[in-house]
Design a protein around this motif. Structure first.
Motif, mmCIF file in Angstrom:
data_model
loop_
_atom_site.group_PDB
_atom_site.id
_atom_site.type_symbol
_atom_site.label_atom_id
_atom_site.label_comp_id
_atom_site.label_asym_id
_atom_site.label_seq_id
_atom_site.Cartn_x
_atom_site.Cartn_y
_atom_site.Cartn_z
ATOM 1 N N LEU A 159 27.500 34.865 -11.154
ATOM 2 C CA LEU A 159 26.543 35.964 -11.211
ATOM 3 C C LEU A 159 25.241 35.524 -11.875
ATOM 4 N N GLY A 160 25.358 34.791 -12.972
ATOM 5 C CA GLY A 160 24.169 34.321 -13.689
ATOM 6 C C GLY A 160 23.323 33.382 -12.853
ATOM 7 N N ASP A 161 23.968 32.538 -12.072
ATOM 8 C CA ASP A 161 23.255 31.623 -11.181
ATOM 9 C C ASP A 161 22.407 32.413 -10.189
ATOM 10 N N ALA A 162 22.986 33.482 -9.639
ATOM 11 C CA ALA A 162 22.256 34.321 -8.677
ATOM 12 C C ALA A 162 21.083 35.030 -9.335
ATOM 13 N N MET A 163 21.294 35.550 -10.555
ATOM 14 C CA MET A 163 20.219 36.247 -11.273
ATOM 15 C C MET A 163 19.084 35.290 -11.625
ATOM 16 N N LEU A 164 19.444 34.116 -12.093
ATOM 17 C CA LEU A 164 18.440 33.112 -12.457
ATOM 18 C C LEU A 164 17.606 32.716 -11.245
ATOM 19 N N SER A 165 18.272 32.441 -10.133
ATOM 20 C CA SER A 165 17.570 32.061 -8.903
ATOM 21 C C SER A 165 16.640 33.177 -8.437
ATOM 22 N N SER A 166 17.100 34.426 -8.571
ATOM 23 C CA SER A 166 16.302 35.578 -8.140
ATOM 24 C C SER A 166 15.024 35.710 -8.961
ATOM 25 N N VAL A 167 15.152 35.625 -10.279
ATOM 26 C CA VAL A 167 13.987 35.775 -11.164
ATOM 27 C C VAL A 167 13.003 34.621 -10.965
ATOM 28 N N ILE A 168 13.527 33.402 -10.861
ATOM 29 C CA ILE A 168 12.667 32.234 -10.665
ATOM 30 C C ILE A 168 11.970 32.315 -9.310
#
Length: 248
Positions: A66-75
């Motif tokens: 989940l964190g990987d997806a959130m990080l990619s989204s924000v970046i």
């Protein structure tokens, strides 16, 4: 009075161990967590073999996803807004540089997240990637606890503001092997990685690599894994041919 009441309420609701964990996580996040259970799970290794009431494993791996997806989204959103000149390929490459495993490991180390890990495996036996894995799981915990906006605040504070400089990132190489392969394909050159085992005197297992281009050995390297040896040989090849490879 309201401040004293708040402190008193917090001290009653948290035991000493949880209170210390709460203060440490708050210092890292820059805001107060609401549900500590999410953050405890973010640092629980699968070796603990914990299960919830439904029999599902309790560890950080799902939060890491989940964190990987959130990080990619924000970046991705940040790059989209800050690099209006970039096409899809450019934006994808820039995002990969920011969220590379090497960089995530550095971020996890900088915050010393490993101190929170709950595991039956000694810390010294973990590989480097544990640092990046729990950094991503922490982001996943933030999302579950406080939602996307707080997730974005954390990533802005801990990743984008201190580390994301677009002009600097444009010149950063995250994989010399990819760089060499792309150049060889573009220039229609034949390349070959010759890999062989090269054990040390003390019995340590090493791998040797010879990188040839158009039949000529350009660089050699030796490391404890094939991947590291190939990357090291590729880096040496890049420096040997940098003038040619950097030509537009």
């Amino acid at each position: 009075m309201s401040i004293l009441k708040k402190i008193f309420t917090k001290s009653r609701s948290l035991n000493l161990e949880d209170g210390i964990f709460f203060d440490s996580i708050q210092a890292i996040l820059g805001f107060a967590p609401k549900n500590l259970d999410h953050y405890k799970k973010a640092f629980t290794h699968r070796s603990t073999s914990k299960l919830n009431s439904e029999g599902h494993p309790i560890n950080y791996e799902r939060l890491e996803f989940l964190g990987d997806a959130m990080l990619s989204s924000v970046i991705a959103a940040h790059l989209f807004n800050k690099a209006p000149h970039g096409d899809e390929g450019y934006l994808t490459k820039m995002r990969s540089k920011i969220v590379s495993r090497e960089h995530l490991n550095e971020l996890g180390k900088d915050l010393n997240l490993i101190r929170f890990i709950e595991s039956k495996v000694p810390v010294q036996h973990f590989g480097e990637n544990i640092h990046g894995n729990i950094f991503e799981s922490l982001i996943g915990a933030i999302y579950l606890d406080r939602g996307y906006i707080y997730c974005e605040k954390f990533i802005q504070k801990r990743v984008i503001i201190p580390y994301v400089d677009i002009s600097r990132l444009e010149g950063k190489v995250i994989s010399y092997k990819s760089l060499v392969i792309e150049w060889c394909q573009k220039e229609k050159k034949v390349f070959h990685y010759d890999i062989f085992e090269d054990n040390g005197i003390d019995g340590t297992r090493f791998f040797g690599v010879k990188l040839s281009i158009d039949g000529k050995v350009i660089a050699k390297a030796r490391a404890t894994s094939k991947k590291k040896a190939e990357e090291k040989a590729s880096q040496r090849t890049y420096f040997a041919l940098q003038e040619k490879m950097d030509k537009k």
